[in-house]
Write a protein that holds these residues in place. Structure first.
Motif, PDB file in Angstrom:
ATOM      1  N   ASP C 233       0.824  -1.209   0.000  1.00 44.91           N
ATOM      2  CA  ASP C 233       0.000   0.000   0.000  1.00 44.91           C
ATOM      3  C   ASP C 233       0.860   1.262   0.000  1.00 44.91           C
ATOM      4  N   LEU C 234       2.024   1.195   0.630  1.00 46.86           N
ATOM      5  CA  LEU C 234       2.943   2.342   0.558  1.00 46.86           C
ATOM      6  C   LEU C 234       3.466   2.506  -0.872  1.00 46.86           C
ATOM      7  N   ALA C 235       3.802   1.401  -1.510  1.00 46.34           N
ATOM      8  CA  ALA C 235       4.292   1.470  -2.893  1.00 46.34           C
ATOM      9  C   ALA C 235       3.218   2.050  -3.791  1.00 46.34           C
ATOM     10  N   SER C 236       2.021   1.574  -3.595  1.00 47.05           N
ATOM     11  CA  SER C 236       0.877   2.048  -4.358  1.00 47.05           C
ATOM     12  C   SER C 236       0.674   3.548  -4.144  1.00 47.05           C
ATOM     13  N   ALA C 237       0.756   3.968  -2.899  1.00 46.52           N
ATOM     14  CA  ALA C 237       0.566   5.384  -2.550  1.00 46.52           C
ATOM     15  C   ALA C 237       1.607   6.261  -3.214  1.00 46.52           C
ATOM     16  N   MET C 238       2.851   5.843  -3.144  1.00 47.65           N
ATOM     17  CA  MET C 238       3.924   6.678  -3.684  1.00 47.65           C
ATOM     18  C   MET C 238       3.883   6.671  -5.218  1.00 47.65           C
ATOM     19  N   MET C 239       3.606   5.507  -5.784  1.00 46.10           N
ATOM     20  CA  MET C 239       3.575   5.423  -7.250  1.00 46.10           C
ATOM     21  C   MET C 239       2.404   6.228  -7.820  1.00 46.10           C
ATOM     22  N   ILE C 241       1.733   9.199  -7.008  1.00 43.99           N
ATOM     23  CA  ILE C 241       2.139  10.612  -7.092  1.00 43.99           C
ATOM     24  C   ILE C 241       2.675  10.886  -8.497  1.00 43.99           C
ATOM     25  N   ASN C 242       2.296  11.993  -9.050  1.00 44.99           N
ATOM     26  CA  ASN C 242       2.727  12.362 -10.410  1.00 44.99           C
ATOM     27  C   ASN C 242       4.240  12.239 -10.542  1.00 44.99           C
ATOM     28  N   ALA C 243       4.685  11.672 -11.656  1.00 44.19           N
ATOM     29  CA  ALA C 243       6.104  11.619 -12.045  1.00 44.19           C
ATOM     30  C   ALA C 243       6.945  10.612 -11.264  1.00 44.19           C
ATOM     31  N   VAL C 244       6.341   9.861 -10.346  1.00 41.17           N
ATOM     32  CA  VAL C 244       7.116   8.843  -9.619  1.00 41.17           C
ATOM     33  C   VAL C 244       7.273   7.597 -10.508  1.00 41.17           C
ATOM     34  N   LYS C 245       8.476   7.086 -10.592  1.00 35.40           N
ATOM     35  CA  LYS C 245       8.741   5.934 -11.468  1.00 35.40           C
ATOM     36  C   LYS C 245       9.294   4.714 -10.739  1.00 35.40           C
ATOM     37  N   GLY C 246       9.665   4.863  -9.467  1.00 30.73           N
ATOM     38  CA  GLY C 246      10.197   3.718  -8.740  1.00 30.73           C
ATOM     39  C   GLY C 246       9.991   3.886  -7.245  1.00 30.73           C
ATOM     40  N   VAL C 247       9.797   2.760  -6.556  1.00 30.82           N
ATOM     41  CA  VAL C 247       9.585   2.803  -5.107  1.00 30.82           C
ATOM     42  C   VAL C 247      10.414   1.713  -4.438  1.00 30.82           C
ATOM     43  N   ASN C 248      11.071   2.072  -3.362  1.00 32.43           N
ATOM     44  CA  ASN C 248      11.840   1.116  -2.560  1.00 32.43           C
ATOM     45  C   ASN C 248      11.311   1.055  -1.135  1.00 32.43           C
ATOM     46  N   ILE C 249      11.322  -0.135  -0.568  1.00 26.82           N
ATOM     47  CA  ILE C 249      11.082  -0.301   0.860  1.00 26.82           C
ATOM     48  C   ILE C 249      12.407  -0.778   1.456  1.00 26.82           C
ATOM     49  N   VAL C 296      10.640   4.285   3.294  1.00 27.71           N
ATOM     50  CA  VAL C 296      10.203   4.130   1.910  1.00 27.71           C
ATOM     51  C   VAL C 296      10.820   5.259   1.094  1.00 27.71           C
ATOM     52  N   SER C 297      11.354   4.923  -0.057  1.00 22.27           N
ATOM     53  CA  SER C 297      11.907   5.972  -0.909  1.00 22.27           C
ATOM     54  C   SER C 297      11.368   5.825  -2.315  1.00 22.27           C
ATOM     55  N   PHE C 298      11.382   6.914  -3.044  1.00 18.21           N
ATOM     56  CA  PHE C 298      10.858   6.858  -4.414  1.00 18.21           C
ATOM     57  C   PHE C 298      11.563   7.873  -5.289  1.00 18.21           C
ATOM     58  N   ALA C 299      11.608   7.533  -6.587  1.00 21.92           N
ATOM     59  CA  ALA C 299      12.261   8.425  -7.552  1.00 21.92           C
ATOM     60  C   ALA C 299      11.212   9.227  -8.311  1.00 21.92           C
ATOM     61  N   VAL C 300      11.495  10.518  -8.441  1.00 18.36           N
ATOM     62  CA  VAL C 300      10.635  11.399  -9.231  1.00 18.36           C
ATOM     63  C   VAL C 300      11.398  11.773 -10.493  1.00 18.36           C
TER      64      VAL C 300
END
Lengths: 361, 361, 361, 361
Positions: C233-239, C241-249, C296-300
């Motif tokens: 659900d965190l990955a889903s939430a972050m992904m 967001i506009n322009a997000v292309k990757g998510v790490n836990i 959790v981290s994510f790339a924009v």
């Protein structure tokens, strides 16, 4: 989970309290490229609007809707449609005297027990004012259905029972319904209803009503087993309307009294089309529309806010009594007609989209 | 979307056809650490089981349930509980002769039109055999509720109307209900019902029924505005049962006939607790339980499969007639009693969990 | 179905277009009796607000929030909370020249193909302006979590990579983050980032970024198997967001390079509490929080609207080129920090409520 | 709420424990009239099956699937499809010695804390054995998509990183993938991987992996704003797979390092069709498919059950150590390839149906 959201694909979320600054709703999942104007929505809202005759509450609300999103250059874009209606004629002072009392027949007691906090101004969120939002959502659903199914699609409701006086549904006349203050479909009972309801109002009492919604032009195949049956969702929709206590599909509660040969609707082929010889099913078999007219009816209990004094308790657990002097409808059932129509539109559209998803070509 | 899934937090998904190898359901969201055995579930299934008296279908099914997951060392683990019931007494040949005909009052026509394919063996998925799965799910919900609310929690159903013969609900006797083949709560009508239903059966006809479910020990505060009202979800639950055409909460459809002072239940404080002087509300105000007994009733239409010949069409659009000789109940309503109880358990538990989520301490 | 709704129990629905009259959201399922003011929400919105430094778009928006419902006398009532933010500094004319062109890297082409209609004014619904609504919803979730879990609960985000320049997360300093225009947690890189981003801006280009969100004070036990895992659900939430292309836990994509003994976090008992010797898991094991810090981290991706000319086509299928002169962020990732925090709050609260429902005492 | 259910319209619910009698799933919302056989499903299951090479666990499971419902005369009927796989090679005794210990890197600790009860036999519900159910559901989704989109539709996955050794994706060769025990797409690295993984296995250690899934033949327009974005749902799907810690769409986490002109994919018209000059977007713009190849990759952490001794605690809070001697994969990532493909099929089909619902003609 859907505390304040209704629907599966075509979904709407309502918000707002009776005496807050505004109420509104957000419609999601609406197909794109459908023509819609604020006027289309206003027409439906005006049917539900209070203060239109001496038989409804004297609260004056324009119920003017503003569309804030989801429509661009006169057409839906597929984005959520946000609509807002500002509250104007709020007299919260009317409620000061009953601030700590639980009105019998209302949700004052249960809301307070559940949430530990209570917006006493006109019932807050429990108020039937919320239903204006549904009517707005229903207006959009109606436009989509007319676009997809053509003008043969129509949902029309009427009051068929006003307190102890039932109309004769054999006299049902579409054209009469919007031309009298009761949404009555039967000319022969009109005068009697007027007298009866005036008497009810003068005595400070109120009465219940039955509303019947007829939906025409629905193709065969809408609905889905087992827990998305069309009749189940219609029952759910109608029961969610304030003060509704019973819902029938077709012959409804009456079907208990029938035998198999009286009840099941025989089918005969007429040219290219099957014709049902009766419609006890109310247009739905196994949860799926049969192509017949869909008939759903529901009972609205009498307005609980009456002038007659009633025993109750206050929030400190003291015995007291109450007699409600605010502006109320002698029969709230009357204004439930456009609400029932709106809910029918929403359910039918939702199932139209669901069917397209799973079974569409 | 929930074609074959019911519930929000406590959810069950059913699967299986009348004449397939098995039916079953998966219960999800069940609280952990609840004692449950296959026997607990079997007891409930046995109430619904066919072939138990001359008043129900002669199809012989053990309806023996196997629990395949979610229970470890006698307790629920919080993981999904999968249950399976193998079909045994399938006589698909019975259906060969009506393979291409649409049985009036059944979903044969609508299923065929919707899906373009039809499992004609006993109705396939439309068969009321699906309801065994609900009873299994309900048995689990019941155990959880007894664990959480104590033994004061109880949901009990009965037949209150059998065709044209209504019982007197003032004579309601819990102890009688499971001791007669009709789930009748009123001793005074028992003999009459027996004669009446024998007559119906002999004539090859069938009759409708009304079932009333009473739920006790439900705390105040369950239910949620606006589109998760407790009464809305109960209506939805009952209307999802095969052949149900109407649902009432408390005074139900009858509330149309009442005045405000007749209908709204007065409240008086008795020591520490508020007492309602009547229960027209059926234990629910504004969609939220009031702590009173919850009363929901529903009408089951007469069995559509009857010996009497009926006009219909076949799937090639030809006029024909049908008389159904398979094994059927003269009054399917009777076996709806444990199903209604099961659905009530599931709805109450679901709302218990929802309330804990939003408003729990 | 949830086109514009996020969450399961604590749910919010957003609406509005970049250049429409307003944007907003409706928060549903919020526990009652939580103190909340417009100021609490405004503080969070101000972090995301454009035009605050030369490193973000020069569009000037107050982003002033109005709460229209669900709060009474300073406390949540359990009813839906509707919030509205009016758009002010709209220059739709900026978009006239690119009205028929599809901006590369934007959703212009896909929206047009999907809906057959396109609101070209600033991207309409695809605009990142929508994220203001999430920040408002997150502000409410934060207040609820602080109320339920105490002040030990905290979610704090930072930019850890700005284009090609990564910070050293060992230098992470909470107090620094809100005191520089980059949400940078590492003092040693600050100057370099400033120079770098000025260069990017001057050249009319843009750069990507990585954002890391750390959530502290989350109890063990939040999350649920299998399809409601907390990390899912965190990955889903972050992904979302506009322009997000990757998510790490936790160690995220990097975990591919590790061996079992490098990766799995050993556990030792220290007094009454288990301590994990490392946190490659990012605080989540089997989809359930372990009580460790959640990471959790994510790339924009870099802003797609740049001054540099790019090849594209128009809606008539003609080749053309585009260079976007509107007001844009040289690195949209920066403003994603409060958005990531908001989404984390919402997911954690949702799982807190879900856990209370199924496993709460 | 969807603890054990995945999807919106095409939904599947899984159940079963690693060492219970069986596992299975129920697929709901499947379009009718699609040809499907148990063999079609078995082919996919065989790819995931353990014990096929020395590089996977030596547990022997046939993983033979039985279809119990929803398919009639070789075609889907639109009713739920229930599938069951019996567990055979269970050696629960293997787990007796670690019954009270929490395995580091596993969900033993979090499950126990959450549910207060723990099925220690092979992890119970947390076991990756659950993923067989997903593969079965994915096999059905694949058949539906091939029927609706034609044979141009294809989802193919491969391992692109095995521990510290990455393959060269420029050498990607579809035909190679299913012909080696690593699902490796690059012939040049094959020998090296074999040596490397043998070493890992001999040392009693394990390693992580990256899996890349490529989906071709997806039309433009699938996906939906804002909270049903296609990339969001793919991220959610992949992150729900056991041991996955990071998900990328297109250039993924790497996009942080790029500039706007490097990242945004230029568009040129070639005859009737727009062509993208690169695919950093991974085939998704604004959450909606662009018609390009969809590229999603994810990292699987190294198997946590290793021979090397690790510090941990037991359920009584005592320090201890553990070294797991059961049958395990030296790199669980390998068997994640068919699981990733299956999840991709399910997400794409779900969005195909959603798009048909809202935007279909």
């Amino acid at each position: 989970m859907s505390f304040n959201t209704f629907g599966k694909i075509f979904r709407f979320t309502t918000w707002g309290e009776s005496h807050g600054p505004a109420i509104g709703c957000v419609v999601d999942g609406c197909p794109p490229d459908i023509k819609i104007t604020e006027k289309d929505i206003q027409i439906e809202l005006n049917k539900r609007k209070p203060g239109q005759s001496k038989f409804t509450t004297q609260r004056k609300e324009d119920d003017k809707v503003n569309v804030l999103s989801g429509v661009f250059e006169g057409k839906t874009t597929g984005a959520p449609i946000s609509m807002i209606i500002y509250n104007k004629d709020m007299r919260s002072r009317d409620y000061e005297t009953i601030k700590n009392k639980f009105r019998p027949g209302h949700a004052d007691y249960t809301y307070f027990k559940k949430y530990g906090i209570r917006d006493y101004r006109g019932g807050g969120r429990q108020s039937a004012r919320e239903t204006a939002s549904r009517v707005a959502a229903g207006a959009i659903a109606k436009k989509v259905l007319e676009n997809k199914l053509g003008k043969k699609y129509k949902a029309i409701g009427a009051v068929t029972q006003l307190g102890i006086l039932g109309c004769d549904t054999k006299n049902w006349n579409d054209n009469l319904i919007n031309k009298n203050p009761f949404f009555c479909p039967d000319k022969s009972i009109l005068k009697l209803w007027e007298k009866y309801l005036l008497g009810i109002r003068k005595s400070g009492s109120s009465c219940g009503a039955t509303i019947e919604i007829r939906v025409r032009g629905v193709p065969v195949g809408l609905g889905a087993p087992i827990y998305s049956k069309l009749d189940m969702d219609l029952a759910s929709a109608m029961m969610s309307i304030n003060a509704v206590k019973g819902v029938n599909i077709g012959s409804g509660m009456n079907s208990a009294f029938l035998t198999g040969e009286e009840n099941s609707d025989e089918i005969v082929q007429k040219g290219k089309h099957p014709i049902f010889k009766s419609n006890n099913a109310g247009g739905i078999l196994g949860g799926i529309s049969s192509g017949q007219e869909i008939i759903v009816s529901f009972a609205v209990k009498p307005t609980s806010s009456i002038l007659i004094s009633r025993k109750t308790i206050d929030k400190f657990g003291k015995n007291t009594s109450i007699s409600v002097k605010g502006r109320h409808d002698p029969c709230v059932g009357i204004r439930a007609v456009p609400i029932g129509e709106a809910m029918a539109h929403c359910v039918i559209l939702d199932h139209y989209l669901m069917n397209k998803a799973q079974c569409g070509k």
